[in-house]
Design a protein around this motif. Structure first.
Motif, PDB file in Angstrom:
ATOM      1  N   GLU A   1      -5.850   5.047   8.723  1.00 36.76           N
ATOM      2  CA  GLU A   1      -7.037   5.357   7.916  1.00 36.76           C
ATOM      3  C   GLU A   1      -6.739   6.473   6.923  1.00 36.76           C
ATOM      4  OE1 GLU A   1     -10.103   6.207  10.722  1.00 36.76           O
ATOM      5  OE2 GLU A   1     -10.317   4.115  11.358  1.00 36.76           O
ATOM      6  N   ALA A   2      -5.943   7.462   7.336  1.00 36.04           N
ATOM      7  CA  ALA A   2      -5.596   8.568   6.443  1.00 36.04           C
ATOM      8  C   ALA A   2      -4.715   8.080   5.295  1.00 36.04           C
ATOM      9  CB  ALA A   2      -4.888   9.675   7.217  1.00 36.04           C
ATOM     10  N   VAL A   3      -3.763   7.195   5.595  1.00 35.96           N
ATOM     11  CA  VAL A   3      -2.890   6.623   4.563  1.00 35.96           C
ATOM     12  C   VAL A   3      -3.727   5.879   3.528  1.00 35.96           C
ATOM     13  CG1 VAL A   3      -1.158   4.848   4.125  1.00 35.96           C
ATOM     14  CG2 VAL A   3      -0.821   6.471   5.984  1.00 35.96           C
ATOM     15  N   GLU A   4      -4.673   5.070   4.012  1.00 34.23           N
ATOM     16  CA  GLU A   4      -5.535   4.315   3.097  1.00 34.23           C
ATOM     17  C   GLU A   4      -6.434   5.257   2.295  1.00 34.23           C
ATOM     18  OE1 GLU A   4      -8.895   0.735   3.192  1.00 34.23           O
ATOM     19  OE2 GLU A   4      -8.035   1.505   5.052  1.00 34.23           O
ATOM     20  N   PHE A   5      -6.923   6.287   2.938  1.00 30.48           N
ATOM     21  CA  PHE A   5      -7.847   7.218   2.288  1.00 30.48           C
ATOM     22  C   PHE A   5      -7.206   7.897   1.076  1.00 30.48           C
ATOM     23  CE2 PHE A   5      -9.783  11.447   1.857  1.00 30.48           C
ATOM     24  CZ  PHE A   5     -11.108  11.095   1.694  1.00 30.48           C
ATOM     25  N   VAL A   6      -5.923   8.269   1.187  1.00 29.26           N
ATOM     26  CA  VAL A   6      -5.258   8.970   0.079  1.00 29.26           C
ATOM     27  C   VAL A   6      -4.450   8.024  -0.808  1.00 29.26           C
ATOM     28  CG1 VAL A   6      -5.162  11.164   1.313  1.00 29.26           C
ATOM     29  CG2 VAL A   6      -3.249   9.561   1.509  1.00 29.26           C
ATOM     30  N   GLY A   7      -4.483   6.735  -0.491  1.00 28.03           N
ATOM     31  CA  GLY A   7      -3.823   5.758  -1.347  1.00 28.03           C
ATOM     32  C   GLY A   7      -2.308   5.777  -1.299  1.00 28.03           C
ATOM     33  N   LEU A   8      -1.732   5.939  -0.104  1.00 26.42           N
ATOM     34  CA  LEU A   8      -0.278   5.997   0.034  1.00 26.42           C
ATOM     35  C   LEU A   8       0.279   4.774   0.758  1.00 26.42           C
ATOM     36  CD1 LEU A   8       0.354   9.764   0.914  1.00 26.42           C
ATOM     37  CD2 LEU A   8       0.830   8.598  -1.244  1.00 26.42           C
ATOM     38  N   GLU A   9      -0.452   3.658   0.752  1.00 28.10           N
ATOM     39  CA  GLU A   9      -0.006   2.467   1.482  1.00 28.10           C
ATOM     40  C   GLU A   9       1.388   2.009   1.053  1.00 28.10           C
ATOM     41  OE1 GLU A   9      -4.540   1.866   0.914  1.00 28.10           O
ATOM     42  OE2 GLU A   9      -2.861   2.830  -0.116  1.00 28.10           O
ATOM     43  N   GLU A  10       1.705   2.150  -0.219  1.00 31.67           N
ATOM     44  CA  GLU A  10       3.002   1.677  -0.718  1.00 31.67           C
ATOM     45  C   GLU A  10       4.148   2.635  -0.417  1.00 31.67           C
ATOM     46  OE1 GLU A  10       2.809   0.747  -4.836  1.00 31.67           O
ATOM     47  OE2 GLU A  10       0.941  -0.402  -4.673  1.00 31.67           O
ATOM     48  N   TYR A  11       3.832   3.789   0.167  1.00 30.83           N
ATOM     49  CA  TYR A  11       4.859   4.828   0.326  1.00 30.83           C
ATOM     50  C   TYR A  11       5.041   5.260   1.780  1.00 30.83           C
ATOM     51  CZ  TYR A  11       3.815   5.195  -4.659  1.00 30.83           C
ATOM     52  OH  TYR A  11       3.606   4.920  -5.995  1.00 30.83           O
ATOM     53  N   VAL A  12       4.514   4.498   2.731  1.00 24.22           N
ATOM     54  CA  VAL A  12       4.527   4.963   4.124  1.00 24.22           C
ATOM     55  C   VAL A  12       5.943   5.159   4.677  1.00 24.22           C
ATOM     56  CG1 VAL A  12       2.245   4.103   4.777  1.00 24.22           C
ATOM     57  CG2 VAL A  12       4.234   2.569   4.886  1.00 24.22           C
ATOM     58  N   ARG A  13       6.913   4.418   4.137  1.00 25.99           N
ATOM     59  CA  ARG A  13       8.291   4.558   4.625  1.00 25.99           C
ATOM     60  C   ARG A  13       9.125   5.527   3.777  1.00 25.99           C
ATOM     61  NH1 ARG A  13       6.996  -0.828   5.412  1.00 25.99           N
ATOM     62  NH2 ARG A  13       7.172  -1.570   7.587  1.00 25.99           N
ATOM     63  N   ALA A  14       8.530   6.036   2.720  1.00 26.06           N
ATOM     64  CA  ALA A  14       9.254   6.956   1.825  1.00 26.06           C
ATOM     65  C   ALA A  14       9.280   8.364   2.411  1.00 26.06           C
ATOM     66  CB  ALA A  14       8.592   6.983   0.452  1.00 26.06           C
ATOM     67  N   ARG A  15      10.320   9.088   2.050  1.00 26.12           N
ATOM     68  CA  ARG A  15      10.384  10.495   2.437  1.00 26.12           C
ATOM     69  C   ARG A  15       9.829  11.350   1.294  1.00 26.12           C
ATOM     70  NH1 ARG A  15      14.044   8.181   5.711  1.00 26.12           N
ATOM     71  NH2 ARG A  15      14.171   9.077   7.814  1.00 26.12           N
ATOM     72  N   PRO A  16       9.333  12.550   1.617  1.00 24.31           N
ATOM     73  CA  PRO A  16       8.647  13.381   0.617  1.00 24.31           C
ATOM     74  C   PRO A  16       9.437  13.619  -0.664  1.00 24.31           C
ATOM     75  CG  PRO A  16       8.263  14.264   2.797  1.00 24.31           C
ATOM     76  CD  PRO A  16       9.242  13.138   2.967  1.00 24.31           C
ATOM     77  N   LYS A  17      10.758  13.740  -0.584  1.00 21.13           N
ATOM     78  CA  LYS A  17      11.540  14.035  -1.790  1.00 21.13           C
ATOM     79  C   LYS A  17      11.486  12.897  -2.803  1.00 21.13           C
ATOM     80  CE  LYS A  17      15.985  12.503   0.162  1.00 21.13           C
ATOM     81  NZ  LYS A  17      17.365  12.939   0.514  1.00 21.13           N
TER      82      LYS A  17
END
Length: 315
Positions: free
Chosen positions: A122-138
Motif C-alpha cells: 500500500e505504501a509503494v502504491e501510495f507514493v507511486g513507486l510500483e515500477e521501482y520496487v526492485r531498484a536500489r536508492p542510488k
C-alpha cells in the motif's frame, strides 16, 4: 486527562539551549486531531529542533510535551508506535531495494509479516513507486528518493505524521505529488505536522499555521486569520523601469505601507481598504515613467512575516 478529549500534540513553554544560544524560547503549540498544522519559518528558526525535541531525539531544558493526552518521554514506545517521521534528509539504506527499505522501516512498528507485506504494498502504491520496487536508492532521482523517504515513514499508517521540509530540492512534479499525497493521508485520518520555509506549500495544504523565528512563536492561526493581522491589504504590482527617486516618492504617499522594486516590478502595499493606484501612476507620470502591466495581489504569509519581523521569510 481523558485521551479522547485531548490534543494530539501539546507543547508548553519548551526551552532548548546550546550553550549560550537559545534554540527554542518558551515555544508552545497545541494540535487537534485531523489538522494539517504548518510550522513556517526561515532556515534556522527552530522548526527541526522543535520536532526533534517532541520526538525525544533531543533533550530540552524546560517545558512539557504530551502526545495523545499522555506525557511523552524517551521510553514511551507505545506513543512512538503511533507516530510517523519523514526527515528532511533522505534516510534509507543504499544496499536495500525500494521494497526492502520500506519493509525494514515498517518492521520497526509491525511484527506480523503478512500484515507488513500488505502495508508495504500500500505504501509503494501510495507514493507511486510500483515500477521501482526492485531498484536500489542510488538508481532513483531526487524526487523518487523523496517519495521513498515518505513511504518508509508512513508505511505503518501512523496517527500523527511529522514531515520536515520533504520537498527540499525536488522538481515541481514531485513536489505536487508529495503535497497531494499528504492531503490524501490527512483525509484518511492522519494528523500532520508540516515544517517548511516555502510559504506557498504551507498556504496550500495547512489548516492552521504557526509562524516562528529564533525559537519563538510569532503568530498562529488559519491562513485568513494570519493575513488579517497585517496592516497592508492588496499589493499593487506594476511592471516598469522605475528610478530610485520615484520609489522614494511613492513610498511617501498617503496609505502606502511598503514599497519595493526588484526585477522590473514595482510592488506597492497599501493600508487595508485603501487603493491609491491613481496616486502611484501620477508619481510615475511625473518621473516620465511609462508603466506596463498593472495588477493587484492579495497579502501573503511573507507579508505577515515581514510586518512582524522586518525581514523576508525567504531570508
Amino acid at each position: 486527562m481523558n485521551e479522547s478529549n485531548a490534543c494530539v500534540l501539546s507543547v508548553q513553554n519548551l526551552v532548548k539551549r546550546y550553550g549560550s544560544m537559545v534554540a527554542l524560547d518558551h515555544l508552545s503549540m497545541e494540535i487537534a486531531p485531523g489538522e494539517i498544522f504548518g510550522l513556517l519559518g526561515p532556515n534556522g528558526s527552530g522548526k527541526t529542533t522543535a520536532m526533534n525535541c517532541i520526538l525525544q531525539l533531543l533533550t530540552y531544558d524546560k517545558g512539557s510535551i504530551e502526545l495523545f493526552g499522555q506525557p511523552m518521554s524517551q521510553t514511551r514506545y507505545d506513543l512512538k508506535r503511533r507516530i510517523g517521521v519523514v526527515p528532511q534528509n533522505v534516510a534509507v539504506f543504499e544496499e536495500l531495494t525500494v521494497r526492502e527499505n520500506i519493509d525494514y522501516f515498517c518492521s520497526l512498528y509491525v511484527s506480523d509479516a503478512a500484515r507488513r507485506k500488505q502495508l508495504v504494498a500500500e505504501a509503494v502504491e501510495f507514493v507511486g513507486l510500483e515500477e521501482y520496487v526492485r531498484a536500489r536508492p542510488k538508481k532513483l532521482s531526487g524526487g523518487l528518493l523523496r517519495r521513498l523517504n515518505i513511504a518508509c515513514g508512513i508505511a505503518h499508517k501512523p496517527e500523527l505524521v511529522f514531515f520536515d521540509e520533504p520537498t527540499v530540492a525536488v522538481d515541481p512534479q514531485s513536489r505536487a505529488s508529495i503535497l497531494d499525497g499528504i492531503k490524501v493521508m490527512n483525509q484518511a485520518g492522519s494528523t500532520v505536522v508540516y515544517t517548511s520555509h516555502y510559504m506557498e506549500e504551507v498556504e496550500e495544504i495547512c489548516t492552521r499555521i504557526m509562524i516562528m523565528d529564533k525559537g519563538r512563536t510569532l503568530a498562529c492561526g488559519t491562513n485568513e486569520e494570519l493575513k488579517a493581522i497585517v496592516a497592508a491589504g492588496e499589493q499593487i504590482v506594476i511592471e516598469a523601469e522605475v528610478s530610485e527617486a520615484a520609489v522614494i516618492a511613492i513610498g511617501k504617499l498617503e496609505h502606502v505601507v511598503r514599497v519595493s522594486y526588484d526585477d522590473g516590478r514595482l510592488r506597492v502595499a497599501c493600508s487595508n481598504g485603501q487603493h491609491n493606484v491613481a496616486d502611484v501612476l501620477a508619481e510615475l507620470s511625473k518621473a516620465k515613467i511609462a508603466p506596463g502591466r498593472i495588477w493587484a495581489e492579495p497579502p501573503t504569509l511573507n507579508d505577515v512575516f515581514l510586518e512582524i519581523t522586518g525581514r523576508e521569510l525567504r531570508d
